[in-house]
Design a protein around this motif. Structure first.
Motif, PDB file in Angstrom:
ATOM      1  N   GLY A 194      -4.381  -5.261   7.318  1.00 15.08           N
ATOM      2  CA  GLY A 194      -4.758  -4.164   6.430  1.00 15.08           C
ATOM      3  C   GLY A 194      -3.571  -3.327   5.994  1.00 15.08           C
ATOM      4  O   GLY A 194      -2.570  -3.215   6.707  1.00 15.08           O
ATOM      5  N   THR A 195      -3.694  -2.749   4.819  1.00 19.88           N
ATOM      6  CA  THR A 195      -2.677  -1.837   4.303  1.00 19.88           C
ATOM      7  C   THR A 195      -3.397  -0.635   3.684  1.00 19.88           C
ATOM      8  O   THR A 195      -4.384  -0.800   2.972  1.00 19.88           O
ATOM      9  N   GLN A 196      -2.891   0.538   3.969  1.00 22.95           N
ATOM     10  CA  GLN A 196      -3.559   1.766   3.523  1.00 22.95           C
ATOM     11  C   GLN A 196      -3.184   2.088   2.086  1.00 22.95           C
ATOM     12  O   GLN A 196      -2.004   2.074   1.712  1.00 22.95           O
ATOM     13  N   VAL A 197      -4.201   2.392   1.298  1.00 24.29           N
ATOM     14  CA  VAL A 197      -4.014   2.901  -0.060  1.00 24.29           C
ATOM     15  C   VAL A 197      -4.686   4.268  -0.127  1.00 24.29           C
ATOM     16  O   VAL A 197      -5.877   4.384   0.180  1.00 24.29           O
TER      17      VAL A 197
ATOM     18  N   GLY B  12       0.821  -1.201   0.000  1.00 24.84           N
ATOM     19  CA  GLY B  12       0.000   0.000   0.000  1.00 24.84           C
ATOM     20  C   GLY B  12       0.854   1.249   0.000  1.00 24.84           C
ATOM     21  O   GLY B  12       2.076   1.195   0.093  1.00 24.84           O
ATOM     22  N   GLY B  13       0.193   2.374  -0.135  1.00 24.26           N
ATOM     23  CA  GLY B  13       0.918   3.636  -0.122  1.00 24.26           C
ATOM     24  C   GLY B  13       0.125   4.737  -0.757  1.00 24.26           C
ATOM     25  O   GLY B  13      -1.097   4.641  -0.918  1.00 24.26           O
ATOM     26  N   LEU B  14       0.849   5.778  -1.145  1.00 28.19           N
ATOM     27  CA  LEU B  14       0.235   6.956  -1.752  1.00 28.19           C
ATOM     28  C   LEU B  14       0.410   6.897  -3.259  1.00 28.19           C
ATOM     29  O   LEU B  14       1.498   6.584  -3.754  1.00 28.19           O
TER      30      LEU B  14
ATOM     31  N   THR C 101      -9.399   4.998  -2.405  1.00 30.44           N
ATOM     32  CA  THR C 101      -8.735   5.224  -1.124  1.00 30.44           C
ATOM     33  C   THR C 101      -9.439   4.447  -0.019  1.00 30.44           C
ATOM     34  O   THR C 101     -10.649   4.585   0.178  1.00 30.44           O
ATOM     35  N   ALA C 102      -8.680   3.617   0.676  1.00 30.42           N
ATOM     36  CA  ALA C 102      -9.240   2.770   1.725  1.00 30.42           C
ATOM     37  C   ALA C 102      -8.120   1.960   2.373  1.00 30.42           C
ATOM     38  O   ALA C 102      -6.985   1.944   1.868  1.00 30.42           O
ATOM     39  N   VAL C 103      -8.465   1.310   3.453  1.00 28.33           N
ATOM     40  CA  VAL C 103      -7.592   0.271   3.992  1.00 28.33           C
ATOM     41  C   VAL C 103      -7.990  -1.035   3.312  1.00 28.33           C
ATOM     42  O   VAL C 103      -9.177  -1.400   3.310  1.00 28.33           O
TER      43      VAL C 103
ATOM     44  N   LEU D  82      -0.749  -4.828  -4.442  1.00 28.85           N
ATOM     45  CA  LEU D  82      -0.779  -5.294  -3.065  1.00 28.85           C
ATOM     46  C   LEU D  82      -0.424  -6.774  -3.024  1.00 28.85           C
ATOM     47  O   LEU D  82      -0.776  -7.538  -3.927  1.00 28.85           O
ATOM     48  N   SER D  83       0.269  -7.153  -1.967  1.00 27.83           N
ATOM     49  CA  SER D  83       0.621  -8.562  -1.754  1.00 27.83           C
ATOM     50  C   SER D  83       0.062  -9.019  -0.425  1.00 27.83           C
ATOM     51  O   SER D  83      -0.031  -8.231   0.517  1.00 27.83           O
ATOM     52  N   CYS D  84      -0.277 -10.284  -0.355  1.00 30.85           N
ATOM     53  CA  CYS D  84      -0.749 -10.891   0.887  1.00 30.85           C
ATOM     54  C   CYS D  84      -0.056 -12.238   1.041  1.00 30.85           C
ATOM     55  O   CYS D  84      -0.353 -13.177   0.292  1.00 30.85           O
ATOM     56  N   ALA D  85       0.850 -12.293   1.976  1.00 33.70           N
ATOM     57  CA  ALA D  85       1.594 -13.519   2.217  1.00 33.70           C
ATOM     58  C   ALA D  85       0.953 -14.296   3.359  1.00 33.70           C
ATOM     59  O   ALA D  85       0.759 -13.756   4.454  1.00 33.70           O
ATOM     60  N   ALA D  86       0.630 -15.547   3.105  1.00 36.92           N
ATOM     61  CA  ALA D  86       0.017 -16.404   4.115  1.00 36.92           C
ATOM     62  C   ALA D  86       1.075 -17.289   4.756  1.00 36.92           C
ATOM     63  O   ALA D  86       1.955 -17.807   4.072  1.00 36.92           O
ATOM     64  N   SER D  87       0.984 -17.457   6.044  1.00 33.65           N
ATOM     65  CA  SER D  87       1.875 -18.365   6.754  1.00 33.65           C
ATOM     66  C   SER D  87       1.068 -19.155   7.765  1.00 33.65           C
ATOM     67  O   SER D  87      -0.037 -18.763   8.147  1.00 33.65           O
TER      68      SER D  87
END
Length: 119
Positions: free
Chosen positions: A112-115, A9-11, A91-93, A20-25
């Motif tokens: 969550g990651t902010q965009v 995420g970011g500006l 724009t959202a988390v 966006l990436s989502c790493a599962a462990s």
């Protein structure tokens, strides 16, 4: 213990792209589904996209169809959300989610990651 960790995420400016990436462990998800949801300030969390892991079936919210693409790297147990032609209303988390059975609700959620998209 299952963990989903989002990143990327970011500006961004309107029209830009972000991934966006989502790493599962803690568990290898080979069935069920993984997806993305988002929550804008003052609004309820909403569905963005998901993928059924056995079939590869994908579905998207109407608001992101044609602009966002969900994909998965099985070797990395990671799901991605490629976001193109970003708009300020994106724009959202953004939250990653996973479930082991497609017919149930999502069992696992990331932090969550902010965009933030500016015009």
């Amino acid at each position: 213990q299952v963990q989903l960790v989002e990143s990327g995420g970011g500006l961004a400016l309107a029209g830009d792209s972000l991934t966006l990436s989502c790493a599962a462990s803690g568990r290898t998800f080979t069935s069920g589904a993984m997806g993305w949801f988002r929550q804008a300030p003052g609004k309820e969390r909403e569905f963005v996209a998901h993928m059924y892991l056995s079939s590869g079936y994908t579905d998207y919210a109407d608001s992101v169809k044609g602009r966002f693409t969900i994909s998965r790297d099985n070797a990395k147990n990671t799901v991605y959300l490629q976001m193109n032609s970003l708009k300020p209303e994106d724009t959202a988390v953004y939250y990653c989610a996973a479930k082991v059975v497609v017919t149930t609700g999502y069992n696992y959620w990331g932090q969550g990651t902010q965009v933030t998209v500016s015009s």
